[in-house]
Design a protein around this motif. Sequence first.
Motif, PDB file in Angstrom:
ATOM      1  N   PHE A 136       0.839  -1.208   0.000  1.00 46.09           N
ATOM      2  CA  PHE A 136       0.000   0.000   0.000  1.00 46.09           C
ATOM      3  C   PHE A 136       0.871   1.254   0.000  1.00 46.09           C
ATOM      4  N   ASP A 137       1.890   1.273   0.873  1.00 48.22           N
ATOM      5  CA  ASP A 137       2.772   2.439   0.966  1.00 48.22           C
ATOM      6  C   ASP A 137       3.490   2.700  -0.359  1.00 48.22           C
ATOM      7  N   GLN A 138       3.945   1.636  -0.979  1.00 48.12           N
ATOM      8  CA  GLN A 138       4.646   1.778  -2.260  1.00 48.12           C
ATOM      9  C   GLN A 138       3.705   2.328  -3.338  1.00 48.12           C
ATOM     10  N   THR A 139       2.443   1.873  -3.298  1.00 44.75           N
ATOM     11  CA  THR A 139       1.453   2.378  -4.256  1.00 44.75           C
ATOM     12  C   THR A 139       1.243   3.874  -4.059  1.00 44.75           C
ATOM     13  N   MET A 140       1.084   4.300  -2.808  1.00 42.26           N
ATOM     14  CA  MET A 140       0.871   5.714  -2.513  1.00 42.26           C
ATOM     15  C   MET A 140       2.075   6.551  -2.940  1.00 42.26           C
ATOM     16  N   LEU A 141       3.264   6.053  -2.670  1.00 40.06           N
ATOM     17  CA  LEU A 141       4.479   6.777  -3.066  1.00 40.06           C
ATOM     18  C   LEU A 141       4.580   6.868  -4.593  1.00 40.06           C
ATOM     19  N   GLY A 142       4.149   5.808  -5.282  1.00 40.91           N
ATOM     20  CA  GLY A 142       4.166   5.838  -6.739  1.00 40.91           C
ATOM     21  C   GLY A 142       3.229   6.894  -7.290  1.00 40.91           C
ATOM     22  N   TRP A 143       2.016   6.982  -6.733  1.00 43.74           N
ATOM     23  CA  TRP A 143       1.070   8.011  -7.156  1.00 43.74           C
ATOM     24  C   TRP A 143       1.630   9.404  -6.891  1.00 43.74           C
ATOM     25  N   ALA A 144       2.217   9.579  -5.704  1.00 45.85           N
ATOM     26  CA  ALA A 144       2.775  10.889  -5.349  1.00 45.85           C
ATOM     27  C   ALA A 144       3.907  11.267  -6.298  1.00 45.85           C
ATOM     28  N   ASP A 145       4.738  10.300  -6.635  1.00 52.52           N
ATOM     29  CA  ASP A 145       5.856  10.551  -7.539  1.00 52.52           C
ATOM     30  C   ASP A 145       5.343  10.988  -8.909  1.00 52.52           C
ATOM     31  N   GLU A 146       4.292  10.329  -9.395  1.00 52.24           N
ATOM     32  CA  GLU A 146       3.711  10.695 -10.694  1.00 52.24           C
ATOM     33  C   GLU A 146       3.218  12.142 -10.707  1.00 52.24           C
ATOM     34  N   GLN A 147       2.709  12.595  -9.564  1.00 47.34           N
ATOM     35  CA  GLN A 147       2.141  13.943  -9.472  1.00 47.34           C
ATOM     36  C   GLN A 147       3.140  14.976  -8.946  1.00 47.34           C
ATOM     37  N   ASP A 148       4.388  14.525  -8.686  1.00 46.77           N
ATOM     38  CA  ASP A 148       5.390  15.411  -8.092  1.00 46.77           C
ATOM     39  C   ASP A 148       4.872  16.005  -6.772  1.00 46.77           C
ATOM     40  N   MET A 149       4.188  15.162  -6.018  1.00 40.30           N
ATOM     41  CA  MET A 149       3.540  15.573  -4.776  1.00 40.30           C
ATOM     42  C   MET A 149       4.451  15.291  -3.574  1.00 40.30           C
ATOM     43  N   PRO A 150       4.759  16.301  -2.751  1.00 39.63           N
ATOM     44  CA  PRO A 150       5.591  16.037  -1.578  1.00 39.63           C
ATOM     45  C   PRO A 150       4.887  15.122  -0.582  1.00 39.63           C
ATOM     46  N   VAL A 151       5.677  14.253   0.049  1.00 37.28           N
ATOM     47  CA  VAL A 151       5.160  13.288   1.019  1.00 37.28           C
ATOM     48  C   VAL A 151       5.941  13.415   2.324  1.00 37.28           C
ATOM     49  N   HIS A 152       5.215  13.452   3.429  1.00 38.10           N
ATOM     50  CA  HIS A 152       5.843  13.426   4.747  1.00 38.10           C
ATOM     51  C   HIS A 152       5.431  12.121   5.426  1.00 38.10           C
ATOM     52  N   ILE A 153       6.403  11.262   5.712  1.00 41.30           N
ATOM     53  CA  ILE A 153       6.110   9.946   6.280  1.00 41.30           C
ATOM     54  C   ILE A 153       6.182  10.006   7.805  1.00 41.30           C
ATOM     55  N   LEU A 154       5.124   9.521   8.442  1.00 41.61           N
ATOM     56  CA  LEU A 154       5.131   9.327   9.890  1.00 41.61           C
ATOM     57  C   LEU A 154       5.342   7.848  10.167  1.00 41.61           C
ATOM     58  N   LEU A 155       6.442   7.520  10.817  1.00 43.17           N
ATOM     59  CA  LEU A 155       6.658   6.150  11.278  1.00 43.17           C
ATOM     60  C   LEU A 155       5.996   6.054  12.649  1.00 43.17           C
ATOM     61  N   THR A 156       4.770   5.546  12.646  1.00 45.84           N
ATOM     62  CA  THR A 156       3.929   5.585  13.840  1.00 45.84           C
ATOM     63  C   THR A 156       4.269   4.450  14.814  1.00 45.84           C
ATOM     64  N   LYS A 157       3.684   4.571  16.016  1.00 46.92           N
ATOM     65  CA  LYS A 157       3.861   3.562  17.078  1.00 46.92           C
ATOM     66  C   LYS A 157       5.324   3.418  17.463  1.00 46.92           C
ATOM     67  N   ALA A 158       6.057   4.547  17.410  1.00 41.45           N
ATOM     68  CA  ALA A 158       7.478   4.521  17.748  1.00 41.45           C
ATOM     69  C   ALA A 158       7.707   4.078  19.189  1.00 41.45           C
ATOM     70  N   ASP A 159       6.686   4.226  20.027  1.00 41.18           N
ATOM     71  CA  ASP A 159       6.805   3.796  21.430  1.00 41.18           C
ATOM     72  C   ASP A 159       6.899   2.273  21.552  1.00 41.18           C
ATOM     73  N   LYS A 160       6.555   1.537  20.486  1.00 41.43           N
ATOM     74  CA  LYS A 160       6.615   0.075  20.526  1.00 41.43           C
ATOM     75  C   LYS A 160       8.048  -0.441  20.420  1.00 41.43           C
ATOM     76  N   LEU A 161       8.981   0.425  20.031  1.00 44.82           N
ATOM     77  CA  LEU A 161      10.382   0.047  19.907  1.00 44.82           C
ATOM     78  C   LEU A 161      11.224   0.845  20.889  1.00 44.82           C
ATOM     79  N   LYS A 162      12.354   0.293  21.281  1.00 44.68           N
ATOM     80  CA  LYS A 162      13.310   1.055  22.080  1.00 44.68           C
ATOM     81  C   LYS A 162      13.898   2.152  21.200  1.00 44.68           C
ATOM     82  N   SER A 163      14.419   3.191  21.838  1.00 43.30           N
ATOM     83  CA  SER A 163      14.879   4.375  21.103  1.00 43.30           C
ATOM     84  C   SER A 163      15.862   4.031  19.995  1.00 43.30           C
ATOM     85  N   GLY A 164      16.826   3.196  20.281  1.00 43.77           N
ATOM     86  CA  GLY A 164      17.837   2.844  19.279  1.00 43.77           C
ATOM     87  C   GLY A 164      17.244   2.107  18.104  1.00 43.77           C
TER      88      GLY A 164
END
Length: 206
Positions: free
Chosen positions: A127-155
């Motif tokens: 799904f993410d790759q599809t969205m990035l492909g559409w954005a690339d076709e439209q020259d649309m800027p994308v800001h990615i949120l890597l969510t649930k960062a609390d599920k991993l240790k900081s490192g």
Amino acid sequence: MSRLNYQAARFLTSAPTLAKCPSDTGAEVAFAGRSNAGKSSAINVMTRQKALARTSKTPGRTQMINFFTLGDDTERRLVDLPGYGFAKVPDAVKMEWQRHLSDYLQRRTSLRGLVLLMDVRHPLTEFDQTMLGWADEQDMPVHILLTKADKLKSGAAKNALQQVRSQLREWEDLVSIQLFSSLKKQGIEELHSRLDDWLESTAPTD
């Protein structure tokens, strides 16, 4: 400190198709993500509202394009796009959602940028790759949120961030990436800053 008042966000309308969307004027930013990526929670946290975007125990409930205004300012909007992936719906329904998403991303002239949410533990899905492909076709800027960062240790979270950056190096002129946690309210100011940059200009971009 954010320049725009995201706490003033309020629901405007839901649209099943591009044709039913509000007037294509001003500036808007769309949020997209697989249905388990924490999109509704992120929208609620960044607007400091508990139920602006609907959260559900059943992923994939959002099947409409949902529009929110920043208070009375209808020329600046946040848009919650349908999520899918884990949704228990027929393939034909998923294809219909995908068609409407594609129409919106390719033809909506007031769209200034796309916030793409990915679970930090499972980034860059199909799904993410599809969205990035559409954005690339439209020259649309994308800001990615890597969510649930609390599920991993900081490192581990920082390592995941670097890995995604490395994998998207070819798109670095269009894509920016950050860690985000709705639970810990991590990354809100960075997200606000990006939205400010996109929404402050209501004139069409080249």
